[in-house]
Design an enzyme around this catalytic site. Structure first.
Site, PDB file in Angstrom:
ATOM      1  N   CYS A  81      -1.683   4.313  -9.564  1.00  0.00           N
ATOM      2  CA  CYS A  81      -1.107   5.313  -8.671  1.00  0.00           C
ATOM      3  C   CYS A  81       0.343   5.649  -9.049  1.00  0.00           C
ATOM      4  O   CYS A  81       0.552   6.325 -10.050  1.00  0.00           O
ATOM      5  CB  CYS A  81      -1.272   4.869  -7.225  1.00  0.00           C
ATOM      6  SG  CYS A  81      -1.149   6.271  -6.094  1.00  0.00           S
ATOM      7  N   HIS A 177      -6.322   2.429  -6.535  1.00  0.00           N
ATOM      8  CA  HIS A 177      -5.750   1.085  -6.387  1.00  0.00           C
ATOM      9  C   HIS A 177      -6.797  -0.028  -6.459  1.00  0.00           C
ATOM     10  O   HIS A 177      -7.174  -0.563  -5.417  1.00  0.00           O
ATOM     11  CB  HIS A 177      -5.093   0.977  -5.001  1.00  0.00           C
ATOM     12  CG  HIS A 177      -3.884   1.830  -4.820  1.00  0.00           C
ATOM     13  ND1 HIS A 177      -2.624   1.412  -5.153  1.00  0.00           N
ATOM     14  CD2 HIS A 177      -3.753   3.081  -4.341  1.00  0.00           C
ATOM     15  CE1 HIS A 177      -1.756   2.365  -4.880  1.00  0.00           C
ATOM     16  NE2 HIS A 177      -2.408   3.389  -4.383  1.00  0.00           N
ATOM     17  N   GLU A 179      -6.317  -2.973  -7.119  1.00  0.00           N
ATOM     18  CA  GLU A 179      -5.713  -4.209  -6.596  1.00  0.00           C
ATOM     19  C   GLU A 179      -5.975  -4.374  -5.106  1.00  0.00           C
ATOM     20  O   GLU A 179      -5.776  -5.457  -4.555  1.00  0.00           O
ATOM     21  CB  GLU A 179      -4.201  -4.241  -6.894  1.00  0.00           C
ATOM     22  CG  GLU A 179      -3.316  -3.285  -6.090  1.00  0.00           C
ATOM     23  CD  GLU A 179      -3.293  -1.853  -6.619  1.00  0.00           C
ATOM     24  OE1 GLU A 179      -4.128  -1.512  -7.483  1.00  0.00           O
ATOM     25  OE2 GLU A 179      -2.433  -1.078  -6.154  1.00  0.00           O
TER      26      GLU A 179
HETATM   27  N1  GLN Z   1       2.646   9.367  -3.944  1.00  0.00           N
HETATM   28  C1  GLN Z   1       3.196   8.185  -4.546  1.00  0.00           C
HETATM   29  C2  GLN Z   1       4.203   8.521  -5.621  1.00  0.00           C
HETATM   30  O1  GLN Z   1       4.516   9.632  -5.833  1.00  0.00           O
HETATM   31  C3  GLN Z   1       2.126   7.308  -5.132  1.00  0.00           C
HETATM   32  C4  GLN Z   1       1.318   6.680  -4.030  1.00  0.00           C
HETATM   33  C5  GLN Z   1       0.772   5.337  -4.349  1.00  0.00           C
HETATM   34  O2  GLN Z   1       1.177   4.659  -5.283  1.00  0.00           O
HETATM   35  N2  GLN Z   1      -0.139   4.911  -3.517  1.00  0.00           N
HETATM   36  O3  GLN Z   1       4.679   7.636  -6.270  1.00  0.00           O
END
Ligand code: GLN
Length: 194
Positions: A81, A177, A179
């Site tokens: 992410c 994710h 994890e």
């Molecule tokens: N929207 C977040 C960002 O821009 C990422 C979200 C996440 O890691 N769950 O970093």
């Protein structure tokens, strides 16, 4: 040969979940907050969290250029992410001026931050993942997607018609994710890449 030491960037984000997932996948894992800790690891996980905050803290902790340098030398890395966003070579919707997510340029790809939009901020689903024989339960939280990949990038998964997992050499990135679920197959895949 001793087991590779995997660092988890621990400036912000879901560090603990990645440490646990890596250990369950059979790796030795430690947090990375300082330059000497970065230099002591063989590979790095960049967790989910907020890529703009992590970028800011990378600068504050004087880790930005050393981390870019290690990635340029080919240090294996996995980003989930926010970590996927940071591993990109180009970031769209990078954030407000002066507080933008910075691309570490590990993977030749263009990533759009918060791509799935407000209405569907967070969602979950089972998606096919290249090389795994059954779908992965993927949790997306304000997730990015990948809009362009370079010729050396392998697409590993898509969701709703968008690329959400990629690999280039020893770098791996997922918009979701793993994890946060009990499924350790993606962490195992990363550990096996080392
Ligand atoms: N929207 C977040 C960002 O821009 C990422 C979200 C996440 O890691 N769950 O970093």
């Amino acid at each position: 040969m001793s087991a590779p030491r995997i660092g988890v960037l621990a400036l912000q984000g879901d560090t603990r979940e990645h440490l646990a997932a890596l250990r369950e996948a059979g790796a030795s894992a430690a947090t990375v907050r300082r330059l000497d800790e970065l230099q002591a690891v063989d590979a790095l996980v960049i967790p989910g969290g907020e890529s703009t905050t992590m970028s800011h803290l990378l600068r504050e902790f004087e880790l930005l250029e050393p981390l870019r340098a290690r990635l340029a030398e080919g240090m294996p890395a996995y980003g989930s992410c926010a970590g996927m966003i940071l591993l990109a070579s180009e970031i769209l919707d990078a954030g407000a001026d002066g507080r933008q997510a910075v691309p570490l340029k590990g993977i030749d790809m263009t990533v759009r931050r918060n791509a799935f939009g407000r209405q569907v901020d967070s969602f979950e689903g089972d998606i096919a993942f290249e090389g795994l024989d059954s779908p992965v339960h993927a949790v997306f939280i304000r997730a990015p997607w990948v809009e362009r990949v370079g010729p050396d990038v392998e697409v590993l998964a898509e969701a709703a018609g968008h690329i959400v997992a990629v690999r280039q050499a020893k770098m791996l990135a997922t918009a979701f994710h793993p994890e946060m679920t009990g499924d350790r197959r993606i962490h195992k895949l990363f550990v096996d890449m080392l």
